[in-house]
Design an enzyme around this catalytic site. Structure first.
Site, PDB file in Angstrom:
ATOM      1  N   CYS A 218     -27.966 -19.343 -30.441  1.00 22.88           N
ATOM      2  CA  CYS A 218     -28.834 -18.165 -30.552  1.00 22.88           C
ATOM      3  C   CYS A 218     -30.241 -18.533 -31.004  1.00 22.88           C
ATOM      4  O   CYS A 218     -30.420 -19.423 -31.836  1.00 22.88           O
ATOM      5  CB  CYS A 218     -28.245 -17.198 -31.561  1.00 22.88           C
TER       6      CYS A 218
ATOM      7  N   ARG B  40     -32.432 -23.356 -25.782  1.00 22.86           N
ATOM      8  CA  ARG B  40     -31.290 -23.458 -26.690  1.00 22.86           C
ATOM      9  C   ARG B  40     -29.993 -22.995 -26.034  1.00 22.86           C
ATOM     10  O   ARG B  40     -28.910 -23.288 -26.534  1.00 22.86           O
ATOM     11  CB  ARG B  40     -31.548 -22.601 -27.939  1.00 22.86           C
TER      12      ARG B  40
ATOM     13  N   TRP C 261     -25.900 -16.395 -27.789  1.00 22.87           N
ATOM     14  CA  TRP C 261     -24.891 -17.256 -27.179  1.00 22.87           C
ATOM     15  C   TRP C 261     -23.566 -16.720 -27.701  1.00 22.87           C
ATOM     16  O   TRP C 261     -23.268 -16.832 -28.891  1.00 22.87           O
ATOM     17  CB  TRP C 261     -25.125 -18.691 -27.631  1.00 22.87           C
TER      18      TRP C 261
ATOM     19  N   ASN D 125     -27.749 -15.489 -36.334  1.00 20.52           N
ATOM     20  CA  ASN D 125     -27.232 -16.721 -35.762  1.00 20.52           C
ATOM     21  C   ASN D 125     -26.115 -17.200 -36.683  1.00 20.52           C
ATOM     22  O   ASN D 125     -26.350 -17.402 -37.868  1.00 20.52           O
ATOM     23  CB  ASN D 125     -28.374 -17.755 -35.701  1.00 20.52           C
ATOM     24  N   GLY D 126     -24.908 -17.331 -36.171  1.00 18.80           N
ATOM     25  CA  GLY D 126     -23.787 -17.759 -37.012  1.00 18.80           C
ATOM     26  C   GLY D 126     -22.560 -16.898 -36.745  1.00 18.80           C
ATOM     27  O   GLY D 126     -22.558 -16.074 -35.821  1.00 18.80           O
TER      28      GLY D 126
ATOM     29  N   GLU E 291     -22.485 -42.012 -21.485  1.00 22.07           N
ATOM     30  CA  GLU E 291     -23.680 -41.172 -21.416  1.00 22.07           C
ATOM     31  C   GLU E 291     -24.003 -40.803 -19.967  1.00 22.07           C
ATOM     32  O   GLU E 291     -24.377 -39.666 -19.671  1.00 22.07           O
ATOM     33  CB  GLU E 291     -24.866 -41.894 -22.090  1.00 22.07           C
TER      34      GLU E 291
ATOM     35  N   LYS F 244     -24.213 -36.964 -18.667  1.00 26.89           N
ATOM     36  CA  LYS F 244     -25.394 -36.395 -17.997  1.00 26.89           C
ATOM     37  C   LYS F 244     -24.988 -35.733 -16.692  1.00 26.89           C
ATOM     38  O   LYS F 244     -25.409 -34.631 -16.391  1.00 26.89           O
ATOM     39  CB  LYS F 244     -26.464 -37.465 -17.703  1.00 26.89           C
TER      40      LYS F 244
ATOM     41  N   GLU G  19     -22.711 -32.465 -17.249  1.00 17.46           N
ATOM     42  CA  GLU G  19     -23.271 -31.274 -17.890  1.00 17.46           C
ATOM     43  C   GLU G  19     -24.300 -30.546 -17.028  1.00 17.46           C
ATOM     44  O   GLU G  19     -24.433 -29.334 -17.154  1.00 17.46           O
ATOM     45  CB  GLU G  19     -23.804 -31.549 -19.308  1.00 17.46           C
TER      46      GLU G  19
ATOM     47  N   HIS H 163      -5.734 -49.988 -16.801  1.00 15.99           N
ATOM     48  CA  HIS H 163      -4.669 -49.370 -17.599  1.00 15.99           C
ATOM     49  C   HIS H 163      -4.493 -47.889 -17.272  1.00 15.99           C
ATOM     50  O   HIS H 163      -3.908 -47.153 -18.064  1.00 15.99           O
ATOM     51  CB  HIS H 163      -4.964 -49.550 -19.096  1.00 15.99           C
TER      52      HIS H 163
ATOM     53  N   LYS I   8     -28.585 -25.990 -26.599  1.00 14.11           N
ATOM     54  CA  LYS I   8     -29.347 -27.167 -27.005  1.00 14.11           C
ATOM     55  C   LYS I   8     -28.996 -27.583 -28.423  1.00 14.11           C
ATOM     56  O   LYS I   8     -28.990 -28.756 -28.758  1.00 14.11           O
ATOM     57  CB  LYS I   8     -30.847 -26.858 -26.891  1.00 14.11           C
TER      58      LYS I   8
HETATM   59  C1  AGP Z   1     -26.704 -33.904 -24.616  1.00  7.44           C
HETATM   60  O1  AGP Z   1     -27.094 -33.989 -23.300  1.00  7.44           O
HETATM   61  C2  AGP Z   1     -25.860 -32.780 -24.954  1.00  7.44           C
HETATM   62  N1  AGP Z   1     -26.372 -31.546 -24.514  1.00  7.44           N
HETATM   63  C3  AGP Z   1     -25.164 -32.774 -26.310  1.00  7.44           C
HETATM   64  O2  AGP Z   1     -24.093 -33.656 -26.163  1.00  7.44           O
HETATM   65  C4  AGP Z   1     -25.954 -33.153 -27.576  1.00  7.44           C
HETATM   66  O3  AGP Z   1     -26.325 -34.490 -27.519  1.00  7.44           O
HETATM   67  C5  AGP Z   1     -25.090 -32.868 -28.814  1.00  7.44           C
HETATM   68  O4  AGP Z   1     -24.799 -31.505 -28.868  1.00  7.44           O
HETATM   69  C6  AGP Z   1     -25.726 -33.323 -30.100  1.00  7.44           C
HETATM   70  O5  AGP Z   1     -26.899 -32.616 -30.378  1.00  7.44           O
HETATM   71  P1  AGP Z   1     -27.920 -33.099 -31.481  1.00  7.44           P
HETATM   72  O6  AGP Z   1     -28.448 -34.416 -31.063  1.00  7.44           O
HETATM   73  O7  AGP Z   1     -28.962 -32.028 -31.520  1.00  7.44           O
HETATM   74  O8  AGP Z   1     -27.176 -33.202 -32.783  1.00  7.44           O
END
Ligand code: AGP
Length: 613
Positions: free
Chosen positions: A2, A27, A74, A100-101, A486, A490, A493, A509, A608
């Protein structure tokens, strides 16, 4: 997660709120709304979906006035509809809240209020906040005291902003726990409130961050910070150096694209002032790392989530190799539940772009509780992870808006490398020549990144070949094994293609069973100490009919002869190679997602900054 914006002052709040919410879009959200005080009453506009729909609604039925509050939601409790969108009004429509929360005791509170005759207008936990405030006002309390009582009743972690038609000269806000920040921007005869700096960055650079369990009473000319018990606090005013322009897309189509291409600059800035190439030394004064502390450390726990955790995995390898000190990467959401063996001879090092990730903050707290020294590597200036650490390295990347993290992955890789060199130096276990060589290698980094970025046209061709695949496997070994994770993250997501990262040696395995001509396998095979092993991995994939996309060092004819597609990277010292090998994977994911016509900057269901557990 949020986003919150608030404004109090002589201007019409509506454009300030809508503009601020626009800057928080990154976000992640699924509904949005604004509330403005106008002619003695509160007007609210809310919609499900994108902010553009809220803007249309405001165009159709305009509202203007001040103060005002806005929110991008959100969903946690209640589906994303206009009815559940914030701001939420109290039953008499005289008080309004954005939040937010998660109100953890909301069911109990809702039952109590319902039994007292309150009719709820939404399915949200947030509405209990505003109904409680109204209840306390009805009992004779003013807005500040009614809010204070409410803040003390609700359980969980929160960022809350409230205003009342009966006290139009103020906005009341609070931060309780780690549900994301509340930042107050100081203007001339006007003040701003937000969950994140980008929302108010164009108006002011002077800000106050609310700490946990603090509340603020904000008028157009004054900001009063208090504890929940009502004790006045002298706040620290921070000057934020982020340039508003850094949060604009400029010539790029998407923030993610801009941020990938910004890596030459962000890596240059990461080194600036921290590397003395002449002396062959690293200086990280923000970390407050003394020789005494360096020599006392017995173990380092790196803790983080998602992309930041993969950077931490590389960090573990660097620290163990360069410092010869035990180092573990602990996923932050697991750390506090694993009863980690942490004491005062340990360091807990958190990595976070946002600095507000609830799990990461909780892991830091676990380390602090057990007596460890707490460090962080953080991008968002002034965020909680930066403030609660004893020493904190600031990623020199500027704001990262795209949900998929890119430049905030490569910067900490370099930070961790520098940290390892400094630590080894202070512990006296790094021969001079080795130290000088390691430091000297850093000068190559921005230029290496630039050379990979220049290969984007070739990467685009590979993206075209892969854009319709259903699954994709990423394999890597050693220091490039986290790059397999990673790369897969990428791709999944932003393109919604199922992708898995795997340590290459583990393929036989299990995952090998999946390989056929429909399974593209991305093999990260630069000329590092694991190169030969990766070659045999590539052969095994080819023997089973898989399509190989190799990340390989320029001139590697052997890999080229085996792979179906090659993403070339320049020759690079192996300990810095993850900075270089990840960039083609960022570009490949970005280009596949855009070819599929997807919303790259705001992928579905993602936020975000993940401020809930
Ligand atoms: C990254 O592409 C992601 N959207 C996500 O995994 C992110 O890295 C993770 O939520 C951690 O966020 P932060 O670095 O703000 O703590």
């Amino acid at each position: 997660m949020c986003g919150i914006v608030g404004y109090i002052g002589p201007r019409d709040a509506t454009p300030v709120l809508l503009n601020g919410l626009k800057r928080l879009e990154y976000r992640g959200y699924d509904s949005a709304g604004v509330a403005v005080l106008t002619d003695g009453h509160i007007e609210v506009r809310r919609t499900a979906g994108k902010l553009s729909r809220l803007v249309e609604l405001v165009d159709q039925t305009p509202l203007s006035g001040s103060p005002g509050i806005g929110h991008t939601r959100w969903a946690t409790h209640g589906v994303p509809t206009a009815r559940n969108a914030h701001p939420h009004l109290s039953a008499n429509a005289r008080v309004v809240v954005v939040h937010n929360g998660i109100v953890e005791n909301f069911l109990e509170l809702r039952d109590e209020l319902t039994a007292e005759g309150v009719i709820f207008q939404s399915d949200t936990d947030t509405e209990t906040i505003v109904q409680l405030v109204e209840k306390h006002q009805a009992a004779g309390l003013d807005l500040v005291e009614a809010a204070r009582q409410t803040f003390q009743t609700i359980q969980g972690a929160h960022g809350i902003v409230l205003m009342s038609a009966d006290e139009p000269d103020k906005i009341v806000c609070a931060r309780i726990g780690n549900a994301g920040g509340v930042v107050i921007g100081l203007g001339q005869g006007e003040n701003f409130i937000a969950s994140d700096i980008p929302a108010i960055m164009e108006h002011t650079q002077q800000v106050i961050f609310l700490e946990s369990h603090q509340m603020a009473i904000v008028t157009s000319s004054h900001v009063q910070i208090e504890t929940m018990a009502g004790k006045s606090i002298q706040p620290k005013i921070h000057t934020i150096s982020f340039d508003a322009a850094a949060a604009e897309k400029g010539e790029y189509q998407h923030f993610m694209q801009k941020e990938i291409h910004e890596q030459v600059r962000s890596l240059t800035d990461t080194l600036a002032g921290r590397v003395d190439f002449q002396a062959g030394r690293i200086r990280l004064p923000e970390l407050k790392l003394t020789t005494e502390l360096a020599q006392k450390i017995r173990k380092i726990y790196i803790t983080a989530c998602g992309t930041a955790a993969y950077a931490g995995m590389v960090g573990k390898i660097l620290i163990e190799k360069i410092v010869r000190l035990p180092c573990e990467l602990e996923i932050a959401s697991e750390f506090r539940y694993s009863d980690p063996i942490v004491d005062e001879n340990c360091v807990v090092l958190a990595i976070s772009q946002s600095g507000e990730t609830a799990d990461t903050l909780a892991a830091m707290e676990e380390g602090r509780r057990k007596g460890a020294a707490i460090w962080s590597i953080v991008n968002a200036i002034g965020s909680q992870a930066m403030r609660v650490a004893q020493g904190s390295l600031s990623m020199q990347t500027g704001p990262e808006i795209g949900v998929a993290s890119t430049k905030a992955f490569t910067a900490p890789l370099v930070d961790l490398y520098m940290l390892a060199v400094l630590l080894a130096d202070l512990r006296g276990n790094l021969p001079d020549a080795d130290r000088r060589a390691l430091v000297s290698d850093l000068r190559l980094v921005p230029q290496l990144a630039s050379r990979v970025l220049n290969t984007e046209p070739e990467i685009k061709k590979v993206a075209r070949a892969l854009k319709n695949v259903r699954d994709c496997l990423f394999l890597g070994r050693g220091i490039n094994m986290p790059i397999a994770y990673e790369g897969a993250l990428k791709l999944k997501e932003i393109s919604y293609i199922h992708a898995e990262g795997y340590p290459a040696g583990e393929m036989k395995h299990g995952p090998i069973a999946l390989i056929d001509r429909h399974m593209p396998v991305v093999c990260i095979a630069p000329q590092d100490p694991w190169h030969e092993k990766m070659l045999s991995q590539i052969q095994q994939v080819k023997a089973r009919g898989g399509t190989v996309i190799a990340v390989a060092t320029e001139g590697d004819e052997l890999v080229a002869s085996l792979a179906d597609h090659v993403l070339w990277v320049p020759k690079c010292p192996w300990m810095l190679s993850p900075v270089v090998t990840v960039i083609p994977l960022q570009l490949m994911a970005y280009n596949i997602a855009t070819l599929r016509g997807l919303d790259v900057d705001q992928p579905r269901n993602l936020a975000k900054s993940v401020t809930v557990e």
